[in-house]
Design a protein around this motif. Sequence first.
Motif, PDB file in Angstrom:
ATOM      1  N   ILE A  86     -53.133 -15.342  14.463  1.00 41.74           N
ATOM      2  CA  ILE A  86     -52.903 -14.644  15.637  1.00 41.74           C
ATOM      3  C   ILE A  86     -52.089 -15.655  16.326  1.00 41.74           C
ATOM      4  O   ILE A  86     -52.299 -17.027  16.551  1.00 41.74           O
ATOM      5  CB  ILE A  86     -54.185 -14.578  16.589  1.00 41.74           C
ATOM      6  N   THR A  87     -50.879 -15.291  17.144  1.00 43.26           N
ATOM      7  CA  THR A  87     -49.921 -16.235  17.391  1.00 43.26           C
ATOM      8  C   THR A  87     -50.014 -16.370  18.879  1.00 43.26           C
ATOM      9  O   THR A  87     -49.697 -17.456  19.598  1.00 43.26           O
ATOM     10  CB  THR A  87     -48.570 -15.657  17.359  1.00 43.26           C
ATOM     11  N   ASN A  88     -50.660 -15.533  19.850  1.00 39.85           N
ATOM     12  CA  ASN A  88     -50.497 -15.855  21.085  1.00 39.85           C
ATOM     13  C   ASN A  88     -51.781 -15.720  21.750  1.00 39.85           C
ATOM     14  O   ASN A  88     -51.884 -15.271  22.938  1.00 39.85           O
ATOM     15  CB  ASN A  88     -49.671 -14.620  22.044  1.00 39.85           C
ATOM     16  N   TRP A  89     -53.011 -16.543  20.968  1.00 38.42           N
ATOM     17  CA  TRP A  89     -54.104 -16.586  21.701  1.00 38.42           C
ATOM     18  C   TRP A  89     -54.208 -17.731  22.884  1.00 38.42           C
ATOM     19  O   TRP A  89     -55.254 -17.381  23.731  1.00 38.42           O
ATOM     20  CB  TRP A  89     -55.176 -16.929  20.686  1.00 38.42           C
ATOM     21  N   SER A 100     -60.624 -17.478  15.475  1.00 37.89           N
ATOM     22  CA  SER A 100     -61.215 -17.268  14.125  1.00 37.89           C
ATOM     23  C   SER A 100     -62.190 -16.062  13.753  1.00 37.89           C
ATOM     24  O   SER A 100     -61.858 -15.605  12.556  1.00 37.89           O
ATOM     25  CB  SER A 100     -62.030 -18.885  13.870  1.00 37.89           C
ATOM     26  N   GLU A 101     -62.982 -15.935  14.451  1.00 29.38           N
ATOM     27  CA  GLU A 101     -63.662 -14.587  14.374  1.00 29.38           C
ATOM     28  C   GLU A 101     -62.941 -13.285  14.049  1.00 29.38           C
ATOM     29  O   GLU A 101     -63.202 -12.427  13.392  1.00 29.38           O
ATOM     30  CB  GLU A 101     -64.943 -14.485  15.428  1.00 29.38           C
ATOM     31  N   GLN A 147     -51.686  -6.392  17.744  1.00 28.47           N
ATOM     32  CA  GLN A 147     -50.408  -5.633  17.603  1.00 28.47           C
ATOM     33  C   GLN A 147     -49.872  -6.555  16.157  1.00 28.47           C
ATOM     34  O   GLN A 147     -49.700  -7.655  16.325  1.00 28.47           O
ATOM     35  CB  GLN A 147     -49.461  -5.737  18.635  1.00 28.47           C
ATOM     36  N   VAL A 148     -49.602  -5.837  15.129  1.00 26.71           N
ATOM     37  CA  VAL A 148     -48.897  -6.454  14.159  1.00 26.71           C
ATOM     38  C   VAL A 148     -47.517  -6.904  14.201  1.00 26.71           C
ATOM     39  O   VAL A 148     -46.504  -6.051  14.797  1.00 26.71           O
ATOM     40  CB  VAL A 148     -48.798  -5.478  12.758  1.00 26.71           C
ATOM     41  N   LYS A 149     -46.999  -7.951  14.250  1.00 24.57           N
ATOM     42  CA  LYS A 149     -45.698  -8.586  14.723  1.00 24.57           C
ATOM     43  C   LYS A 149     -44.844  -9.036  13.501  1.00 24.57           C
ATOM     44  O   LYS A 149     -43.726  -8.698  13.468  1.00 24.57           O
ATOM     45  CB  LYS A 149     -45.716  -9.893  15.295  1.00 24.57           C
ATOM     46  N   GLU A 150     -45.662  -9.326  12.136  1.00 21.62           N
ATOM     47  CA  GLU A 150     -44.795  -9.565  11.159  1.00 21.62           C
ATOM     48  C   GLU A 150     -45.967  -9.506   9.928  1.00 21.62           C
ATOM     49  O   GLU A 150     -46.744  -9.635   9.934  1.00 21.62           O
ATOM     50  CB  GLU A 150     -44.275 -11.190  11.084  1.00 21.62           C
ATOM     51  N   GLN A 160     -48.973 -11.661  10.848  1.00 20.58           N
ATOM     52  CA  GLN A 160     -49.033 -12.592  12.112  1.00 20.58           C
ATOM     53  C   GLN A 160     -49.230 -11.309  13.376  1.00 20.58           C
ATOM     54  O   GLN A 160     -48.664  -9.986  13.039  1.00 20.58           O
ATOM     55  CB  GLN A 160     -47.460 -13.070  12.357  1.00 20.58           C
ATOM     56  N   LEU A 161     -50.233 -11.629  13.854  1.00 16.56           N
ATOM     57  CA  LEU A 161     -50.682 -10.429  15.047  1.00 16.56           C
ATOM     58  C   LEU A 161     -50.321 -11.189  16.311  1.00 16.56           C
ATOM     59  O   LEU A 161     -50.595 -12.344  16.593  1.00 16.56           O
ATOM     60  CB  LEU A 161     -52.078 -10.184  14.839  1.00 16.56           C
ATOM     61  N   GLU A 162     -50.315 -10.295  17.383  1.00 13.53           N
ATOM     62  CA  GLU A 162     -50.516 -10.660  18.763  1.00 13.53           C
ATOM     63  C   GLU A 162     -51.486  -9.983  19.234  1.00 13.53           C
ATOM     64  O   GLU A 162     -51.803  -8.676  19.051  1.00 13.53           O
ATOM     65  CB  GLU A 162     -49.072 -10.284  19.448  1.00 13.53           C
ATOM     66  N   ILE A 163     -52.258 -10.522  20.147  1.00 21.42           N
ATOM     67  CA  ILE A 163     -53.243 -10.215  20.988  1.00 21.42           C
ATOM     68  C   ILE A 163     -52.969  -9.614  22.463  1.00 21.42           C
ATOM     69  O   ILE A 163     -52.150 -10.249  23.037  1.00 21.42           O
ATOM     70  CB  ILE A 163     -54.633 -11.119  20.807  1.00 21.42           C
TER      71      ILE A 163
END
Length: 167
Positions: A86-89, A100-101, A147-150, A160-163
């Motif tokens: 997750i990139t933008n936590w 992590s969860e 959201q799936v980014k890559e 790689q996900l964005e929340i």
Amino acid sequence: MRIPPYYRRPAWQRFFAGMVIGGAISWCIFLYIFGVWQEDHTALIEKQKEEIVDLKNEKKIWQEEYKEINKRTIEQLTIQKINIKITNWEKYKLDLLSVSEIEDSVKDDISMMIAKDIDTVYKSKELIKKIIQNKPIKIHDKRYKLQVKEMVIFTTLSIQLEISFEE
């Protein structure tokens, strides 16, 4: 200086004649033994040449089979590991435990892709995206969506996900 008259004495004549005959006989024995050894070594060399040719042919066959198996294996590579990031936590001030969860939860949801061949995973990448994006996440009484980014598909499936807040 003169040569001693040994030619007149029969004992010396016999000695010299014995030396000449012994030398001739030993030369014949040497030639016989040397010829037998040469035949043995020549036969051994011919046998080894045939063995080398057979081994080279066998090696060529094994190499061709190995190349074919490698080709098929490359075509049928499987997913060995799944990495979720997750990139933008930081933007939502989430703690590392929550991140992590979430990552573990997503990994559990798509764990059925482990040991599948890459072609199958590639064909079902839209399904993977929908599985991830349709799952609401609840952290600290707030609802989030992913959201799936890559997505990189090889022996390791890296996503790689964005929340973001759920609307």
